[in-house]
Design a protein around this motif. Structure first.
Motif, PDB file in Angstrom:
ATOM      1  N   TYR A 386       0.687  -1.126   0.091  1.00 21.65           N
ATOM      2  CA  TYR A 386       0.045  -0.065   0.147  1.00 21.65           C
ATOM      3  C   TYR A 386       0.785   1.171  -0.232  1.00 21.65           C
ATOM      4  O   TYR A 386       0.619   2.271  -0.759  1.00 21.65           O
ATOM      5  N   ARG A 387       1.716   1.293   0.654  1.00 19.57           N
ATOM      6  CA  ARG A 387       2.852   2.466   0.941  1.00 19.57           C
ATOM      7  C   ARG A 387       3.497   2.531  -0.456  1.00 19.57           C
ATOM      8  O   ARG A 387       3.733   3.639  -1.047  1.00 19.57           O
ATOM      9  N   THR A 388       3.731   1.676  -1.073  1.00 22.92           N
ATOM     10  CA  THR A 388       4.488   1.814  -2.405  1.00 22.92           C
ATOM     11  C   THR A 388       3.498   2.177  -3.504  1.00 22.92           C
ATOM     12  O   THR A 388       3.733   3.011  -4.129  1.00 22.92           O
ATOM     13  N   VAL A 389       2.311   1.802  -3.302  1.00 23.23           N
ATOM     14  CA  VAL A 389       1.315   2.396  -4.413  1.00 23.23           C
ATOM     15  C   VAL A 389       1.016   3.704  -4.236  1.00 23.23           C
ATOM     16  O   VAL A 389       0.910   4.555  -5.014  1.00 23.23           O
ATOM     17  N   VAL A 390       1.031   4.183  -2.891  1.00 20.48           N
ATOM     18  CA  VAL A 390       0.644   5.648  -2.510  1.00 20.48           C
ATOM     19  C   VAL A 390       1.739   6.775  -3.125  1.00 20.48           C
ATOM     20  O   VAL A 390       1.514   7.577  -3.634  1.00 20.48           O
ATOM     21  N   LEU A 391       3.080   5.954  -2.670  1.00 23.39           N
ATOM     22  CA  LEU A 391       4.113   6.977  -3.223  1.00 23.39           C
ATOM     23  C   LEU A 391       4.209   6.900  -4.740  1.00 23.39           C
ATOM     24  O   LEU A 391       4.696   7.908  -5.309  1.00 23.39           O
ATOM     25  N   GLN A 392       3.962   5.773  -5.335  1.00 27.48           N
ATOM     26  CA  GLN A 392       3.877   5.775  -6.938  1.00 27.48           C
ATOM     27  C   GLN A 392       2.895   6.619  -7.446  1.00 27.48           C
ATOM     28  O   GLN A 392       3.120   7.258  -8.424  1.00 27.48           O
ATOM     29  N   ALA A 393       1.827   6.745  -6.666  1.00 24.37           N
ATOM     30  CA  ALA A 393       0.652   7.715  -7.229  1.00 24.37           C
ATOM     31  C   ALA A 393       1.180   9.066  -7.330  1.00 24.37           C
ATOM     32  O   ALA A 393       0.956   9.988  -8.178  1.00 24.37           O
ATOM     33  N   PHE A 394       2.057   9.521  -6.272  1.00 23.33           N
ATOM     34  CA  PHE A 394       2.429  10.768  -6.062  1.00 23.33           C
ATOM     35  C   PHE A 394       3.714  11.213  -7.116  1.00 23.33           C
ATOM     36  O   PHE A 394       3.794  11.941  -7.780  1.00 23.33           O
ATOM     37  N   VAL A 395       4.403   9.972  -7.342  1.00 28.90           N
ATOM     38  CA  VAL A 395       5.373   9.994  -8.584  1.00 28.90           C
ATOM     39  C   VAL A 395       4.674  10.100  -9.903  1.00 28.90           C
ATOM     40  O   VAL A 395       5.235  11.080 -10.555  1.00 28.90           O
ATOM     41  N   ASP A 396       3.513   9.637 -10.125  1.00 29.77           N
ATOM     42  CA  ASP A 396       2.908   9.717 -11.427  1.00 29.77           C
ATOM     43  C   ASP A 396       2.307  11.311 -11.717  1.00 29.77           C
ATOM     44  O   ASP A 396       2.413  11.765 -12.528  1.00 29.77           O
ATOM     45  N   VAL A 397       1.907  11.751 -10.388  1.00 30.29           N
ATOM     46  CA  VAL A 397       1.367  13.246 -10.417  1.00 30.29           C
ATOM     47  C   VAL A 397       2.493  14.088 -10.986  1.00 30.29           C
ATOM     48  O   VAL A 397       2.378  14.913 -11.806  1.00 30.29           O
ATOM     49  N   SER A 398       3.592  13.927 -10.200  1.00 33.18           N
ATOM     50  CA  SER A 398       4.796  14.862 -10.418  1.00 33.18           C
ATOM     51  C   SER A 398       5.228  14.570 -11.974  1.00 33.18           C
ATOM     52  O   SER A 398       5.579  15.623 -12.333  1.00 33.18           O
ATOM     53  N   ASP A 399       5.368  13.555 -12.340  1.00 30.00           N
ATOM     54  CA  ASP A 399       6.020  13.154 -13.741  1.00 30.00           C
ATOM     55  C   ASP A 399       5.166  13.780 -14.590  1.00 30.00           C
ATOM     56  O   ASP A 399       5.517  14.346 -15.568  1.00 30.00           O
ATOM     57  N   ALA A 400       3.654  13.585 -14.391  1.00 29.97           N
ATOM     58  CA  ALA A 400       2.801  14.410 -15.476  1.00 29.97           C
ATOM     59  C   ALA A 400       2.983  15.743 -15.413  1.00 29.97           C
ATOM     60  O   ALA A 400       3.032  16.334 -16.572  1.00 29.97           O
ATOM     61  N   ILE A 401       3.187  16.426 -14.403  1.00 30.59           N
ATOM     62  CA  ILE A 401       3.382  17.963 -14.271  1.00 30.59           C
ATOM     63  C   ILE A 401       4.706  18.188 -14.861  1.00 30.59           C
ATOM     64  O   ILE A 401       4.694  19.252 -15.800  1.00 30.59           O
ATOM     65  N   ASN A 402       5.796  17.462 -14.672  1.00 35.44           N
ATOM     66  CA  ASN A 402       6.875  17.829 -15.348  1.00 35.44           C
ATOM     67  C   ASN A 402       7.063  17.664 -16.701  1.00 35.44           C
ATOM     68  O   ASN A 402       7.500  18.429 -17.342  1.00 35.44           O
ATOM     69  N   GLY A 403       6.056  16.476 -16.906  1.00 34.76           N
ATOM     70  CA  GLY A 403       6.026  16.160 -18.561  1.00 34.76           C
ATOM     71  C   GLY A 403       5.524  17.206 -19.254  1.00 34.76           C
ATOM     72  O   GLY A 403       5.720  17.536 -20.259  1.00 34.76           O
ATOM     73  N   LEU A 404       4.328  17.856 -18.684  1.00 34.14           N
ATOM     74  CA  LEU A 404       3.700  18.955 -19.461  1.00 34.14           C
ATOM     75  C   LEU A 404       4.522  20.111 -19.625  1.00 34.14           C
ATOM     76  O   LEU A 404       4.485  20.914 -20.563  1.00 34.14           O
ATOM     77  N   GLN A 405       5.185  20.479 -18.524  1.00 28.18           N
ATOM     78  CA  GLN A 405       6.149  21.772 -18.410  1.00 28.18           C
ATOM     79  C   GLN A 405       7.270  21.343 -19.635  1.00 28.18           C
ATOM     80  O   GLN A 405       7.520  22.338 -20.449  1.00 28.18           O
ATOM     81  N   ALA A 406       7.867  20.271 -19.709  1.00 26.32           N
ATOM     82  CA  ALA A 406       8.880  20.030 -20.828  1.00 26.32           C
ATOM     83  C   ALA A 406       7.961  19.956 -22.176  1.00 26.32           C
ATOM     84  O   ALA A 406       8.787  20.386 -23.082  1.00 26.32           O
ATOM     85  N   ASP A 407       6.955  19.340 -21.974  1.00 26.81           N
ATOM     86  CA  ASP A 407       6.209  19.415 -23.438  1.00 26.81           C
ATOM     87  C   ASP A 407       5.998  20.784 -24.029  1.00 26.81           C
ATOM     88  O   ASP A 407       5.920  21.120 -25.197  1.00 26.81           O
ATOM     89  N   ALA A 408       5.535  21.601 -23.046  1.00 24.81           N
ATOM     90  CA  ALA A 408       5.232  22.993 -23.538  1.00 24.81           C
ATOM     91  C   ALA A 408       6.548  23.638 -23.968  1.00 24.81           C
ATOM     92  O   ALA A 408       6.300  24.115 -25.052  1.00 24.81           O
ATOM     93  N   ARG A 409       7.542  23.376 -23.502  1.00 31.00           N
ATOM     94  CA  ARG A 409       8.702  23.955 -24.062  1.00 31.00           C
ATOM     95  C   ARG A 409       9.333  23.557 -25.345  1.00 31.00           C
ATOM     96  O   ARG A 409       9.671  24.280 -26.201  1.00 31.00           O
ATOM     97  N   THR A 410       8.993  22.218 -25.635  1.00 28.50           N
ATOM     98  CA  THR A 410       9.422  21.530 -26.716  1.00 28.50           C
ATOM     99  C   THR A 410       8.364  22.005 -27.854  1.00 28.50           C
ATOM    100  O   THR A 410       8.981  22.066 -28.982  1.00 28.50           O
TER     101      THR A 410
END
Length: 482
Positions: A386-410
């Motif tokens: 459960y702890r692993t899944v919760v932490l991965q959920a936060f990683v997914d949100v962070s990756d998506a936000i960072n991905g949108l930032q990089a995609d916008a620059r690209t």
């Protein structure tokens, strides 16, 4: 009688597991970020060449989030997929089965009533006494009917723990159904975006190939006139072949996306498809939600499933503890027996009985103790998962936000590059009309425009796909209450 020390370990284990009936507070099992949403930016980067997306921190993903892309064809596609998906149908059937099993486990706590009827024809030897009043009658028939009522006394909570475990399994199945719906919608949108981008890239590549062929023909003419050599022709042939080699992969990718869409809709590849959205239909949502960590935990189906798994493991641990205690059962039966059916319940033919049964484990070669240890270990495993899944959920949100930032620059760079290439092509075309440059330079400039369009299309698709990823990473908090 069981020695008092035999109760010590089960009681201690019961005390340890009694508080693990559910996951009401996510912080009890997995930590949340210290400052919710503080790291989320307000808008995407871009530099002005593209429209920036704004982040709505604290908002959750709406149910029909795909409608934010503003494409009616996409809306119809997802609606059809949700109605005809085999994965959703399987998950729905699994949920119904799990709920039925939970109901059956709960019914074990209540009384059970059974009715029986038997008809018997017997001939007994003279040496044995007949059960009838007339001992000389050796050939007879007996009609027997009875009702039995049994009721378990769940003093140590074993049956209640099994019911809770079954209910937790139903919660897991419900989370899997929600995940199937969200995943299908996301996969359909991603496939539609990818297909639209590939369609644009195929068109741009075909135009680039046509330009390269014209350039090759022009180079050969220049060689015939002595204005260029074999090296120039060979280089242009290599450039044409390189561009032609790109086209089959793009066409194959577009066909693969079509086949994937067919499978997601529950159709076989090759069957007619509904109208598929093109790049001109799909619009980038100007605002995207960024859920707070607590909402992510509540709304993500994978987190919900992991939380329910912890709840079920805790119930299994309690059931393993209860298995080491005595079990009590009350039962009663009443009926009648006679030679004829009509006289079964007359005076003298009615019987009844009351029974109280207590059974206690005394020696099972350590099996019950080992089963309890296994259940407690599985509980610890489910907590860690459960702890692993919760932490991965936060990683997914962070990756998506960072991905949108990089995609916008690209995309910003790709848009500026395309604008510069088109501007250069316009200048070159004007110079060619005035006779300052030849057709060769014009074709080179046109090829640069086509290449810039390929990069722009890929950047546009990446930005839409990462928007889908953010919608999916947030979860749907309102759906968690269904």
């Amino acid at each position: 009688m069981m020695p008092p020390m035999r109760f010590a370990l089960p009681l201690a284990a019961c005390a340890l597991t009694a508080g693990c009936t559910g996951i009401g507070d996510p912080n009890a099992v997995a930590p949340l970020p210290s400052v919710a949403g503080a790291s989320a930016p307000t808008t995407t980067a871009g530099g002005g060449a593209i429209t920036a997306q704004s982040f709505a921190v604290g908002e959750t993903t709406p149910r029909a989030w795909w409608t934010r892309f503003g494409c009616e064809d996409l809306d119809k596609l997802v609606s059809e997929g949700l109605a005809g998906s085999n994965d959703i149908a399987a998950a729905d059937a699994a949920l119904r089965a799990a709920r039925a099993q939970a109901g059956a486990a709960g019914a074990a706590l209540g009384p059970a009533v059974d009715a029986g009827y038997s008809a018997q024809r017997t001939r007994s030897p003279n040496s044995l006494q007949s059960p009838l009043a007339d001992s000389t009658q050796t050939l007879y028939s007996l009609q027997t009917a009875q009702v039995t009522v049994s009721y378990p006394l769940d003093l140590f909570g074993g049956l209640r723990a099994r019911r809770q475990s079954a209910r937790a399994a139903a919660k897991v199945a419900a989370a899997h159904l929600l995940a199937a719906r969200q995943t299908l919608a996301a996969n359909l949108v991603i496939a539609a975006v990818s297909r639209a981008a590939l369609e644009d890239q195929i068109a741009a590549t075909e135009a680039s190939i046509a330009s390269a062929r014209q350039m090759l023909e022009l180079t050969r003419q220049r060689r015939a006139l002595g204005a260029s050599g074999d090296a120039d022709v060979t280089a242009q042939e290599a450039a044409l072949a390189t561009q032609e080699a790109v086209l089959p992969a793009l066409q194959r990718g577009e066909l693969h996306q079509r086949a994937l869409i067919s499978a997601l809709l529950g159709r076989a590849p090759g069957e007619p498809l509904p109208a598929l959205p093109g790049s001109t239909c799909l619009a980038l949502p100007p605002q995207v939600p960024v859920a707070l960590p607590a909402a992510v935990v509540q709304g993500r189906p994978d987190v919900q499933a992991a939380a329910a798994a912890v709840e079920g493991a805790a119930a299994d641990a309690r059931a393993a503890v209860a298995a080491r205690f005595p079990s009590l059962m009350l039962s009663a039966s009443a009926g009648g027996t006679a030679q004829t059916f009509s006289s079964m319940f007359t005076d003298g033919n009615v019987f009844w009985s009351l029974l109280g049964n207590v059974s206690a484990p005394v020696f099972h070669s350590g099996a019950l103790r080992r089963q309890q240890q296994a259940a407690v270990a599985l509980l610890e495993e489910s907590k860690a998962q459960y702890r692993t899944v919760v932490l991965q959920a936060f990683v997914d949100v962070s990756d998506a936000i960072n991905g949108l930032q990089a995609d916008a620059r690209t995309e910003d760079a790709a848009v500026r590059a395309l604008a510069a290439a088109e501007k250069s092509y316009a200048f070159t075309k004007r110079q060619q009309q005035l006779g300052d440059v030849g057709t060769y330079a014009l074709l080179q400039s046109q090829a640069a425009v086509q290449q810039a369009r390929l990069q722009r299309s890929a950047a546009w698709a990446a930005r839409l796909i990462d928007t889908v990823a953010l919608y999916q990473a947030n979860g749907q908090a309102e759906a968690a209450q269904d």
